[in-house]
Each structure stands twice: as C-alpha cells, then as structure tokens.
Motif scaffolding. Structure first.
Motif, PDB file in Angstrom:
ATOM      1  N   UNK A 188      -8.935  10.139 -10.010  1.00  0.00           N
ATOM      2  CA  UNK A 188      -8.088   9.420  -9.048  1.00  0.00           C
ATOM      3  C   UNK A 188      -7.747   8.019  -9.546  1.00  0.00           C
ATOM      4  N   UNK A 189      -8.678   7.357 -10.191  1.00  0.00           N
ATOM      5  CA  UNK A 189      -8.532   6.037 -10.802  1.00  0.00           C
ATOM      6  C   UNK A 189      -8.069   4.941  -9.841  1.00  0.00           C
ATOM      7  N   UNK A 190      -8.777   4.761  -8.715  1.00  0.00           N
ATOM      8  CA  UNK A 190      -8.385   3.673  -7.823  1.00  0.00           C
ATOM      9  C   UNK A 190      -8.830   2.325  -8.384  1.00  0.00           C
ATOM     10  N   UNK A 191      -8.164   1.280  -7.923  1.00  0.00           N
ATOM     11  CA  UNK A 191      -8.612  -0.063  -8.264  1.00  0.00           C
ATOM     12  C   UNK A 191      -9.958  -0.312  -7.590  1.00  0.00           C
ATOM     13  N   UNK A 192     -10.816  -1.046  -8.263  1.00  0.00           N
ATOM     14  CA  UNK A 192     -12.167  -1.309  -7.767  1.00  0.00           C
ATOM     15  C   UNK A 192     -12.228  -2.604  -6.963  1.00  0.00           C
TER      16      UNK A 192
ATOM     17  N   UNK B 157     -14.231   7.025  10.496  1.00  0.00           N
ATOM     18  CA  UNK B 157     -13.384   7.040   9.300  1.00  0.00           C
ATOM     19  C   UNK B 157     -14.016   7.936   8.246  1.00  0.00           C
ATOM     20  N   UNK B 158     -15.315   7.763   8.036  1.00  0.00           N
ATOM     21  CA  UNK B 158     -16.035   8.569   7.053  1.00  0.00           C
ATOM     22  C   UNK B 158     -15.996  10.055   7.417  1.00  0.00           C
ATOM     23  N   UNK B 159     -16.210  10.371   8.683  1.00  0.00           N
ATOM     24  CA  UNK B 159     -16.159  11.769   9.135  1.00  0.00           C
ATOM     25  C   UNK B 159     -14.764  12.339   8.919  1.00  0.00           C
ATOM     26  N   UNK B 160     -13.732  11.545   9.207  1.00  0.00           N
ATOM     27  CA  UNK B 160     -12.361  12.013   8.996  1.00  0.00           C
ATOM     28  C   UNK B 160     -12.081  12.319   7.532  1.00  0.00           C
ATOM     29  N   UNK B 161     -12.535  11.452   6.657  1.00  0.00           N
ATOM     30  CA  UNK B 161     -12.333  11.671   5.221  1.00  0.00           C
ATOM     31  C   UNK B 161     -13.056  12.932   4.765  1.00  0.00           C
ATOM     32  N   UNK B 162     -14.310  13.090   5.181  1.00  0.00           N
ATOM     33  CA  UNK B 162     -15.078  14.271   4.772  1.00  0.00           C
ATOM     34  C   UNK B 162     -14.536  15.549   5.399  1.00  0.00           C
ATOM     35  N   UNK B 163     -14.017  15.455   6.619  1.00  0.00           N
ATOM     36  CA  UNK B 163     -13.401  16.618   7.255  1.00  0.00           C
ATOM     37  C   UNK B 163     -12.147  17.031   6.491  1.00  0.00           C
ATOM     38  N   UNK B 164     -11.322  16.042   6.129  1.00  0.00           N
ATOM     39  CA  UNK B 164     -10.130  16.359   5.338  1.00  0.00           C
ATOM     40  C   UNK B 164     -10.518  16.962   3.987  1.00  0.00           C
ATOM     41  N   UNK B 165     -11.587  16.465   3.390  1.00  0.00           N
ATOM     42  CA  UNK B 165     -12.059  17.009   2.119  1.00  0.00           C
ATOM     43  C   UNK B 165     -12.409  18.483   2.258  1.00  0.00           C
TER      44      UNK B 165
ATOM     45  N   UNK C 112      -7.820  21.006  -3.653  1.00  0.00           N
ATOM     46  CA  UNK C 112      -8.780  19.922  -3.376  1.00  0.00           C
ATOM     47  C   UNK C 112      -8.162  18.553  -3.659  1.00  0.00           C
ATOM     48  N   UNK C 113      -8.434  17.605  -2.776  1.00  0.00           N
ATOM     49  CA  UNK C 113      -7.942  16.238  -2.956  1.00  0.00           C
ATOM     50  C   UNK C 113      -8.834  15.494  -3.941  1.00  0.00           C
ATOM     51  N   UNK C 114      -8.208  14.726  -4.802  1.00  0.00           N
ATOM     52  CA  UNK C 114      -8.961  13.954  -5.790  1.00  0.00           C
ATOM     53  C   UNK C 114      -9.599  12.708  -5.185  1.00  0.00           C
ATOM     54  N   UNK C 115      -9.046  12.203  -4.114  1.00  0.00           N
ATOM     55  CA  UNK C 115      -9.436  10.907  -3.587  1.00  0.00           C
ATOM     56  C   UNK C 115     -10.571  10.949  -2.579  1.00  0.00           C
ATOM     57  N   UNK C 116     -10.919  12.103  -2.047  1.00  0.00           N
ATOM     58  CA  UNK C 116     -11.819  12.142  -0.888  1.00  0.00           C
ATOM     59  C   UNK C 116     -13.246  11.697  -1.204  1.00  0.00           C
ATOM     60  N   UNK C 117     -13.811  12.125  -2.312  1.00  0.00           N
ATOM     61  CA  UNK C 117     -15.197  11.766  -2.623  1.00  0.00           C
ATOM     62  C   UNK C 117     -15.339  10.256  -2.812  1.00  0.00           C
TER      63      UNK C 117
END
Length: 160
Positions: free
Chosen positions: A107-111, A6-14, A23-28
């Motif tokens: 991005x302001x996601x809920x914590x 999952x982590x690799x997929x997120x960083x690859x998409x980033x 650039x995506x705001x949510x990836x980091x």
C-alpha cells in the motif's frame, strides 16, 4: 472513545472484501494506525479520569499521604520518560516529513501522519502528568481542589 468503532469498521470491511471482493491492501495497516492513535490518545484521557492501573501489591496498604508522595515522585520519572519519547518522536517525525518516508508494504502509505498523532498524544500525556503532579503537590500541602469532594480524591482514594 469512538476509535474502537473506526477500528471495527476497518476490520469489518477487511473481512467483507476478502470474502466477496478482492482483498484490500490498506486494511491491515490502517487498522494498525487506528489502534496506535486509539491507545496514544486514550492514555492522557485515562489519566485524567483516574482509571490508570497501579500495582496494588504495596500501594493499596499505604495511607493517603504516602500514596500522594509516591505518586508525586513516580510521575516525575514518567514525565522524564515521556519527554525522551517525545524527543525521539519529533526527530523521527521531522525525518519522515523531510524525506517523504513511506511504509515498505504494498500500500505504501506515508508514515508522517501517524508519527504526528503519536507526538501529539505524547504532548497531551506530558501535560496531563504535569497536571496530576500539581494536584498531588496541592493535596500534600493540605489544600483541597475546587472540584473535589472533601472525603475523596480524584484518584478514588478514600481519605482517612
């Protein structure tokens, strides 16, 4: 164990989105949340498998019984420490849920979702530590656990 993918997929998409698109705001932040979940939920699993790391400076030279005594005592400190973390985590999660706490990033996601995962991981870790404590107490009494080889403990120590 699949959290790494999952982590690799997120960083690859980033990387792809930064190179070819906007650039995506949510990836980091999502990568950080994924890593926290991976480590918090992996801790109890690693203790269950006996793959946790110990300082072998003195420990390796001790006999089997001394190792069990030291493990029994130190796991009590670990359970206390995890209990304090869980107490603070529940308090922080409650606050986050009550007030709709969000990250201060763009991005302001809920914590609260990651805080719930952290509390769940701490509960699992405490339960696994209690299980290990009971196993050590059973071994100290001289009894064998049903699933153990009579010549080796679940933690990988060869009995003398």
């Amino acid at each position: 164990m699949y959290g790494v993918f999952v982590l690799v997929g997120i960083l690859l998409w980033s990387s792809i989105s930064k190179t070819f698109f906007l650039p995506s705001l949510w990836t980091l932040e999502m990568a950080q949340f994924s890593m926290v979940a991976y480590y918090i939920l992996g801790g109890p699993y690693s203790i269950q498998l006996g793959s946790n790391v110990r300082m072998d400076l003195l420990y390796a030279s001790w006999n089997h019984r001394t190792k069990m005594w030291v493990d029994s005592i130190t796991i009590l400190f670990l359970i206390f420490y995890l209990g304090v973390l869980l107490y603070g985590g529940i308090d922080s999660t409650t606050y986050s849920l009550m007030y709709g706490e969000r990250s201060p990033t763009a991005w302001r996601p809920y914590i609260w979702p990651i805080k719930v995962i952290m509390c769940f991981g701490l509960v699992l870790m405490i339960m696994q530590c209690i299980s290990e404590l009971f196993k050590d107490i059973i071994r100290l009494r001289g009894d064998k656990l049903d699933h153990e080889d009579p010549h080796e403990s679940s933690l990988g120590w060869e009995e003398a």
